[in-house]
Design a protein around this motif. Structure first.
Motif, mmCIF file in Angstrom:
data_model
loop_
_atom_site.group_PDB
_atom_site.id
_atom_site.type_symbol
_atom_site.label_atom_id
_atom_site.label_comp_id
_atom_site.label_asym_id
_atom_site.label_seq_id
_atom_site.Cartn_x
_atom_site.Cartn_y
_atom_site.Cartn_z
ATOM 1 N N GLY A 77 -68.692 51.357 95.530
ATOM 2 C CA GLY A 77 -67.904 51.926 96.598
ATOM 3 C C GLY A 77 -66.330 52.134 96.377
ATOM 4 N N GLU A 78 -65.774 50.868 95.875
ATOM 5 C CA GLU A 78 -64.549 50.740 95.534
ATOM 6 C C GLU A 78 -64.113 51.766 94.636
ATOM 7 N N HIS A 81 -63.791 55.117 96.542
ATOM 8 C CA HIS A 81 -62.698 55.179 97.799
ATOM 9 C C HIS A 81 -61.562 54.069 97.664
ATOM 10 N N VAL A 92 -68.034 45.448 103.969
ATOM 11 C CA VAL A 92 -68.931 46.409 103.320
ATOM 12 C C VAL A 92 -70.012 45.589 102.803
ATOM 13 N N ARG A 146 -65.803 50.474 107.273
ATOM 14 C CA ARG A 146 -65.638 51.102 106.199
ATOM 15 C C ARG A 146 -66.729 51.954 105.480
ATOM 16 N N HIS A 149 -67.215 53.767 102.104
ATOM 17 C CA HIS A 149 -67.555 52.852 100.931
ATOM 18 C C HIS A 149 -69.026 52.226 101.233
#
Length: 247
Positions: A77-78, A81, A92, A146, A149
């Protein structure tokens, strides 16, 4: 009678005019291979120098293997995003853990069918409760602070079933909702169903250019929609043309 091959995608979420397949091809290729300039400084070069880096998230997300655990999912996810602060990282991680049973329900309901092969009733409120659309809506509602993510990680795990939506692309889809839709995912489903041959042709055209990974048509729709709604389409398209010209 010979069936004419499609030459364009009709995607109201991307724009009012049909999107030529050549342009869609260049845009996705540019997303995968495009570069941008970055001014870089290091202890060895304190005055700085210009270097080119990937312009988009392809190498940090699409080409990465499936996560083996929740920590790896958060990193994915990082990759798409951006980095999370400690509180965001834990949010998350906890959301993914809490959503695991609902994702299992979603997979069971789909019964091995990809998102674009699901019948319309699965994305309609008339078939609720328990439909794919209802489960996706609950996943989006429970994704926490979030959501981008979280949905990126879930999409990476099931790229043929879980749409990846951000706040920006979700807003773009809202005006296209029709009466009875279970959520904005129904708009994506409708566009994929209406352009089945076009997306199949786009998949085939990209097979050699991005051979390291075969993006599903759900991911292709996401990329085209994101590029258009964030005003990055022209950059990606130009980069795709450059890459094709250099090959």
């Amino acid at each position: 009678m010979t069936t004419r091959a499609p030459t364009a995608l009709t995607l109201p979420s991307v724009g009012p005019e049909p999107l030529a397949l050549d342009r869609a091809h260049d845009a996705v290729l540019g997303y995968a291979r495009g570069l941008r300039w970055l001014r870089f400084r290091s202890p060895g070069v304190p005055e700085g120098r210009w270097t080119q880096v990937p312009a988009f998230g392809w190498s940090r997300f699409d080409t990465r293997p499936a996560g083996e655990n929740l920590d790896a999912d958060v990193l994915l996810g990082e990759g798409l995003h951006g980095r999370l602060d400690p509180a965001g990282w834990h949010a998350v991680h906890d959301a993914l853990a809490a959503l695991a049973p609902r994702v299992d329900e979603l997979e069971a309901r789909a019964g091995g069918r990809p998102f674009w092969e699901l019948p319309d009733e699965e994305l309609s409120v008339l078939g609720e409760p328990g439909t794919v659309g209802a489960l996706l809506r609950r996943i989006g509602e429970d994704a926490g602070p979030r959501p981008a993510h979280v949905l990126a990680a879930l999409h990476h795990r099931r790229p043929d079933l879980v749409p990846h939506l951000t706040r920006t692309t979700r807003r773009t889809l809202l005006p296209l909702l029709e009466e009875g839709d279970s959520g904005v995912e129904a708009v994506v489903h409708r566009e994929l169903r209406a352009n089945e041959e076009g997306f199949a042709a786009l998949e085939a055209a990209l097979a050699e250019d991005v051979a390291e990974v075969r993006p599903t048509r759900l991911r292709l729709h996401d990329v085209l929609l994101w590029l258009a709604t964030t005003l990055r389409f022209a950059h990606a398209e130009n980069e795709g043309r450059r890459v094709r010209g250099a090959s």
